[in-house]
Design an enzyme around this catalytic site. Structure first.
Site, short mmCIF file in Angstrom:
data_model
loop_
_atom_site.label_atom_id
_atom_site.label_comp_id
_atom_site.label_asym_id
_atom_site.label_seq_id
_atom_site.Cartn_x
_atom_site.Cartn_y
_atom_site.Cartn_z
N CYS A 188 0.85 -1.20 0.00
CA CYS A 188 0.00 0.00 0.00
C CYS A 188 0.88 1.25 0.00
O CYS A 188 0.68 2.15 -0.80
CB CYS A 188 -0.92 0.00 1.22
SG CYS A 188 -2.12 -1.34 1.23
N ARG A 235 -0.55 4.19 -2.39
CA ARG A 235 -1.61 3.99 -3.40
C ARG A 235 -2.98 3.81 -2.76
O ARG A 235 -4.01 4.18 -3.34
CB ARG A 235 -1.29 2.77 -4.27
CG ARG A 235 -1.34 1.46 -3.50
CD ARG A 235 -1.28 0.21 -4.38
NE ARG A 235 -1.32 -0.98 -3.54
CZ ARG A 235 -2.41 -1.58 -3.11
NH1 ARG A 235 -3.61 -1.10 -3.46
NH2 ARG A 235 -2.36 -2.65 -2.35
N TYR A 286 -13.36 3.32 5.62
CA TYR A 286 -14.27 2.18 5.52
C TYR A 286 -15.57 2.51 6.24
O TYR A 286 -15.58 3.22 7.25
CB TYR A 286 -13.63 0.93 6.14
CG TYR A 286 -12.61 0.27 5.25
CD1 TYR A 286 -13.02 -0.51 4.17
CD2 TYR A 286 -11.25 0.41 5.48
CE1 TYR A 286 -12.09 -1.13 3.34
CE2 TYR A 286 -10.31 -0.20 4.66
CZ TYR A 286 -10.75 -0.96 3.59
OH TYR A 286 -9.82 -1.57 2.77
N SER A 343 -10.30 -4.52 7.67
CA SER A 343 -10.92 -5.16 6.51
C SER A 343 -9.84 -5.92 5.76
O SER A 343 -8.86 -5.33 5.29
CB SER A 343 -11.57 -4.11 5.60
OG SER A 343 -12.65 -3.49 6.25
#
Length: 264
Positions: free
Chosen positions: A146, A166, A209, A263
């Site tokens: 990430c 990203r 989220y 998640s």
């Protein structure tokens, strides 16, 4: 830290609803940047308590080049457990790419060591870059990186670092990432004889989220407190020589922890 609160508020006010790989759902923006002057304090979020032990041990693990979670587990860090296989392996993730990025001829490049040497010998270089994004090995990784690329910059005797991320889990991940790369900047500055400058955090898909919305609102209702200071207690000459005990966080007085589910 106003910069982080501004990011959260921007996502809530301007974000779009998007589906995601995990099926949780997100509110997301694309393209956002924060800047932290590391001379003004160590950027640990104060509107919720962070697990400093995990931040330090994970970074030491990256620097070691290890990709098995055993070291983390032995030190009470569980943040990678969900992605590890039965033997604890994650494939060629961050540490592998930082310390042994593969060449076509079968040899490898120690990107981190090269960059540190370049900071010492050619500080004006515009190639002070470490990349964890290796398209040829993404399928072998338990989780593609990430926070995938960082660049150093030297000016007026100070070392700055910019990270490109990203994918940014704004509630759980981003506070952790800010502290981790600020710590890395301090460590590299220490072994190269420089002061710290800025940490610049550039985000691609920055999202909250949907199972974190209440937690973010709670966090935004809290007033930020003064930033702590980082003290490196021992004179360390190489990046590999740092130990957990070498770091002191002074004056960290956060609000209570806010729980949120990861998640996967």
């Amino acid at each position: 830290m106003k910069q982080y609160h501004d990011l959260c508020r921007h996502i809530l006010d301007q974000g779009v609803v998007k589906e995601d790989r995990t099926g949780t759902g997100t509110t997301s923006v694309f393209g956002y940047q924060m800047r932290f002057n590391l001379q003004e304090g160590f950027p640990l979020i104060t509107t919720k308590k962070l697990h400093i032990r995990s931040i330090i041990h994970e970074l030491l693990w990256f620097i070691s080049g290890e990709t098995n979670v055993r070291y983390l587990q032995d030190n009470g860090v569980r943040i990678w457990n969900e992605w590890a296989d039965e033997e604890g392996n994650l494939g060629p993730v961050y540490g592998s790419q930082w310390r042994s990025f593969p060449r076509p001829d079968g040899s490898s490049v120690d990107q981190l060591a090269q960059v540190i040497e370049q900071i010492k010998t050619n500080p004006d270089s515009r190639r002070l870059i470490v990349s964890a994004w290796n398209p040829g090995q993404l399928e072998e990784m338990a989780l593609p990186p990430c926070h995938l690329l960082f660049q150093f910059y030297v000016a007026d005797g100070k070392l700055s670092c910019q990270l490109y991320q990203r994918s940014a889990d704004t509630f759980l991940g981003v506070p952790f990432n800010i502290a981790s790369y600020a710590l890395l900047t301090h460590m590299v500055a220490h072994v190269t004889g420089l002061e710290v400058g800025d940490f610049v955090h550039t985000l691609g898909d920055a999202h909250i989220y949907h199972n974190h919305l209440e937690q973010v609102e709670l966090q935004l209702s809290r007033d930020p407190r003064p930033l702590p200071k980082l003290n490196i207690v021992r004179d360390v000459s190489s990046i590999e020589s740092f130990r957990f005990e070498d770091f002191e966080i002074l004056g960290y007085d956060p609000h209570p922890h806010i729980k949120g589910e990861v998640s996967v």
